[in-house]
Write a protein that holds these residues in place. Structure first.
Motif, PDB file in Angstrom:
ATOM      1  N   ILE A  92       0.829  -1.207   0.000  1.00 35.42           N
ATOM      2  CA  ILE A  92       0.000   0.000   0.000  1.00 35.42           C
ATOM      3  C   ILE A  92       0.865   1.258   0.000  1.00 35.42           C
ATOM      4  O   ILE A  92       0.602   2.214  -0.743  1.00 35.42           O
ATOM      5  CB  ILE A  92      -0.946   0.006   1.220  1.00 35.42           C
ATOM      6  CG1 ILE A  92      -2.011  -1.074   1.076  1.00 35.42           C
ATOM      7  CG2 ILE A  92      -1.598   1.379   1.411  1.00 35.42           C
ATOM      8  CD1 ILE A  92      -2.817  -1.321   2.337  1.00 35.42           C
ATOM      9  N   CYS A  93       1.915   1.276   0.811  1.00 38.98           N
ATOM     10  CA  CYS A  93       2.769   2.462   0.940  1.00 38.98           C
ATOM     11  C   CYS A  93       3.626   2.701  -0.295  1.00 38.98           C
ATOM     12  O   CYS A  93       3.980   3.843  -0.607  1.00 38.98           O
ATOM     13  CB  CYS A  93       3.657   2.341   2.179  1.00 38.98           C
ATOM     14  SG  CYS A  93       2.748   2.363   3.733  1.00 38.98           S
ATOM     15  N   ASN A  94       4.020   1.605  -0.967  1.00 40.44           N
ATOM     16  CA  ASN A  94       4.815   1.713  -2.192  1.00 40.44           C
ATOM     17  C   ASN A  94       6.044   2.607  -1.977  1.00 40.44           C
ATOM     18  O   ASN A  94       6.317   3.529  -2.749  1.00 40.44           O
ATOM     19  CB  ASN A  94       3.958   2.256  -3.342  1.00 40.44           C
ATOM     20  CG  ASN A  94       4.649   2.119  -4.684  1.00 40.44           C
ATOM     21  OD1 ASN A  94       5.461   1.209  -4.893  1.00 40.44           O
ATOM     22  ND2 ASN A  94       4.348   3.029  -5.605  1.00 40.44           N
ATOM     23  N   ALA A  95       6.771   2.320  -0.884  1.00 42.70           N
ATOM     24  CA  ALA A  95       7.971   3.079  -0.537  1.00 42.70           C
ATOM     25  C   ALA A  95       9.114   2.103  -0.292  1.00 42.70           C
ATOM     26  O   ALA A  95       8.889   0.907  -0.083  1.00 42.70           O
ATOM     27  CB  ALA A  95       7.716   3.908   0.727  1.00 42.70           C
ATOM     28  N   PRO A  96      10.366   2.577  -0.341  1.00 43.60           N
ATOM     29  CA  PRO A  96      11.482   1.706   0.028  1.00 43.60           C
ATOM     30  C   PRO A  96      11.240   1.107   1.411  1.00 43.60           C
ATOM     31  O   PRO A  96      10.717   1.783   2.306  1.00 43.60           O
ATOM     32  CB  PRO A  96      12.686   2.653   0.023  1.00 43.60           C
ATOM     33  CG  PRO A  96      12.286   3.764  -0.889  1.00 43.60           C
ATOM     34  CD  PRO A  96      10.807   3.943  -0.705  1.00 43.60           C
ATOM     35  N   SER A  97      11.632  -0.158   1.591  1.00 40.62           N
ATOM     36  CA  SER A  97      11.356  -0.821   2.860  1.00 40.62           C
ATOM     37  C   SER A  97      12.399  -1.893   3.144  1.00 40.62           C
ATOM     38  O   SER A  97      13.153  -2.305   2.261  1.00 40.62           O
ATOM     39  CB  SER A  97       9.963  -1.460   2.847  1.00 40.62           C
ATOM     40  OG  SER A  97       9.912  -2.505   1.892  1.00 40.62           O
ATOM     41  N   ALA A  98      12.414  -2.344   4.392  1.00 37.49           N
ATOM     42  CA  ALA A  98      13.264  -3.464   4.791  1.00 37.49           C
ATOM     43  C   ALA A  98      12.614  -4.144   5.982  1.00 37.49           C
ATOM     44  O   ALA A  98      11.879  -3.515   6.759  1.00 37.49           O
ATOM     45  CB  ALA A  98      14.675  -2.994   5.139  1.00 37.49           C
ATOM     46  N   SER A  99      12.863  -5.433   6.131  1.00 42.59           N
ATOM     47  CA  SER A  99      12.296  -6.223   7.218  1.00 42.59           C
ATOM     48  C   SER A  99      13.408  -6.775   8.091  1.00 42.59           C
ATOM     49  O   SER A  99      14.560  -6.890   7.654  1.00 42.59           O
ATOM     50  CB  SER A  99      11.464  -7.384   6.670  1.00 42.59           C
ATOM     51  OG  SER A  99      10.455  -6.926   5.787  1.00 42.59           O
ATOM     52  N   PHE A 100      13.045  -7.149   9.310  1.00 44.99           N
ATOM     53  CA  PHE A 100      14.026  -7.783  10.192  1.00 44.99           C
ATOM     54  C   PHE A 100      14.014  -9.291   9.954  1.00 44.99           C
ATOM     55  O   PHE A 100      13.003  -9.851   9.501  1.00 44.99           O
ATOM     56  CB  PHE A 100      13.734  -7.442  11.658  1.00 44.99           C
ATOM     57  CG  PHE A 100      12.738  -8.352  12.324  1.00 44.99           C
ATOM     58  CD1 PHE A 100      13.161  -9.300  13.247  1.00 44.99           C
ATOM     59  CD2 PHE A 100      11.373  -8.270  12.048  1.00 44.99           C
ATOM     60  CE1 PHE A 100      12.249 -10.135  13.886  1.00 44.99           C
ATOM     61  CE2 PHE A 100      10.463  -9.084  12.673  1.00 44.99           C
ATOM     62  CZ  PHE A 100      10.898 -10.034  13.593  1.00 44.99           C
ATOM     63  N   PRO A 101      15.108  -9.982  10.234  1.00 40.89           N
ATOM     64  CA  PRO A 101      15.125 -11.441  10.056  1.00 40.89           C
ATOM     65  C   PRO A 101      14.325 -12.130  11.152  1.00 40.89           C
ATOM     66  O   PRO A 101      14.706 -12.104  12.318  1.00 40.89           O
ATOM     67  CB  PRO A 101      16.617 -11.794  10.140  1.00 40.89           C
ATOM     68  CG  PRO A 101      17.236 -10.673  10.908  1.00 40.89           C
ATOM     69  CD  PRO A 101      16.429  -9.447  10.616  1.00 40.89           C
TER      70      PRO A 101
END
Length: 325
Positions: A92-101
């Motif tokens: 929805i945000c369509n922005a750069p992102s990253a997740s935690f492991p």
């Protein structure tokens, strides 16, 4: 223009408290506007945090917040939940992102096959993996928990014996296999032989009453009487905290309390042990059981029927847990 960063963490109490260092560092190191999205029942933990610009809430479905998420135009999304809902938020945000492991495979191997490939890394430090692209680093200052002044508990109405120094003990946990059995809890309280304030929610009212009935004047039972912030206030005022693997354990860490954390079917190796608590804190657990961990969360009862992970804990494990003169 200040960057707008969204942090995703829907639940639960302890996990949300563990996100606080990331939020503080994002705010302080980037001078960014920090937004969070969480379930509405947990929103209060974030709304009292001065590092949070705005809290976006949902009851259950991400679609409830879709219009608001689209309107804000985030510069970055830090996914500290890493599940289907958080994937929906990122789309929805369509922005750069990253997740935690999240290490689901490693947890599966440990629980199902007894193969421990979990890294020696606290989940807080794994959370910081999600903001590494922004150059944000852990400041090493530990957890935050903010209590509104109106929720600070005045103990002048407590029994005289509990207006001074005391030990705060959590009566329950989300799952029964994380809790000390009744006889062990009573034995620990009698062994400590110091004033105890027994903390818990409405689900622990009956349990608290039974413990207090057996322990007499040692225990002041407040289970079901206070909200989360008020319970946190009593943790903050305590001289020692004895807790299961619960949200209040992490809140105690935020206040740098000496903590005796008691572990049943879950294990500290999952990376959720007290983060930078007070000096002298200890982990109390039965090591070497082949059946432990039997779950990454917990059960309503021991799946093998013996509950050795708690029943084999001795009250002598608490021998040096008496800081009160």
């Amino acid at each position: 223009m200040r960057k707008k960063v969204l942090v995703i963490r829907f639940s639960s109490i302890g996990d949300i408290v563990l996100t606080s260092p990331v939020i503080r560092c994002l705010h302080n190191q980037l001078d960014a506007e920090i937004y969070v999205i969480t379930k509405d029942v947990f929103a209060g933990i974030y709304t009292s945090n001065p590092h949070v610009h705005k809290v976006i809430t949902i009851k259950s479905k991400v679609s409830e917040a879709e219009a608001e998420l689209k309107a804000i135009k985030f510069d970055f999304v830090a996914d500290l939940h890493h599940n289907l809902r958080s994937s929906q938020v990122k789309r929805i945000c369509n922005a750069p992102s990253a997740s935690f492991p999240k290490l689901n495979i490693e947890k599966f191997l440990y629980v199902k096959l007894g193969i421990n490939r979990m890294p020696d890394k606290h989940i807080v430090d794994r959370y910081f993996e999600a903001v590494k692209p922004l150059g944000v680093k852990n400041d090493g200052k530990g957890l935050d928990y903010f209590i509104l002044g109106s929720n600070m508990v005045d103990r002048t109405n407590f029994p005289v014996s509990h207006r001074g120094e005391y030990i705060a003990i959590t009566a329950g946990a989300k799952f029964a296999t994380k809790e000390m059995p009744h006889d062990l809890m009573v034995g620990v309280i009698r062994h400590l032989n110091k004033p105890v304030v027994l903390l818990g929610g409405k689900d622990e009212i009956e349990k608290g009453e039974r413990i207090a009935a057996e322990c007499g004047s040692l225990v002041y039972n407040v289970c079901g009487k206070y909200n989360l912030d008020q319970s946190a206030s009593l943790v903050q005022q305590a001289d020692l905290v004895v807790s299961h693997d619960t949200g209040l354990m992490h809140i105690a860490s935020a206040f740098k309390k000496k903590i005796y954390s008691v572990w049943g079917n879950t294990v500290p190796d999952f990376g959720m042990y007290p983060y930078l608590p007070g000096e002298g804190s200890r982990i109390i657990e039965v090591k070497g059981l082949r059946c432990r961990p039997c779950s990454k969360l917990g059960y309503t009862e021991c799946p093998l029927g013996h509950f050795k992970c708690m029943n084999e804990i001795s009250v002598s494990a608490f021998d040096d847990a008496v800081p009160i003169s």
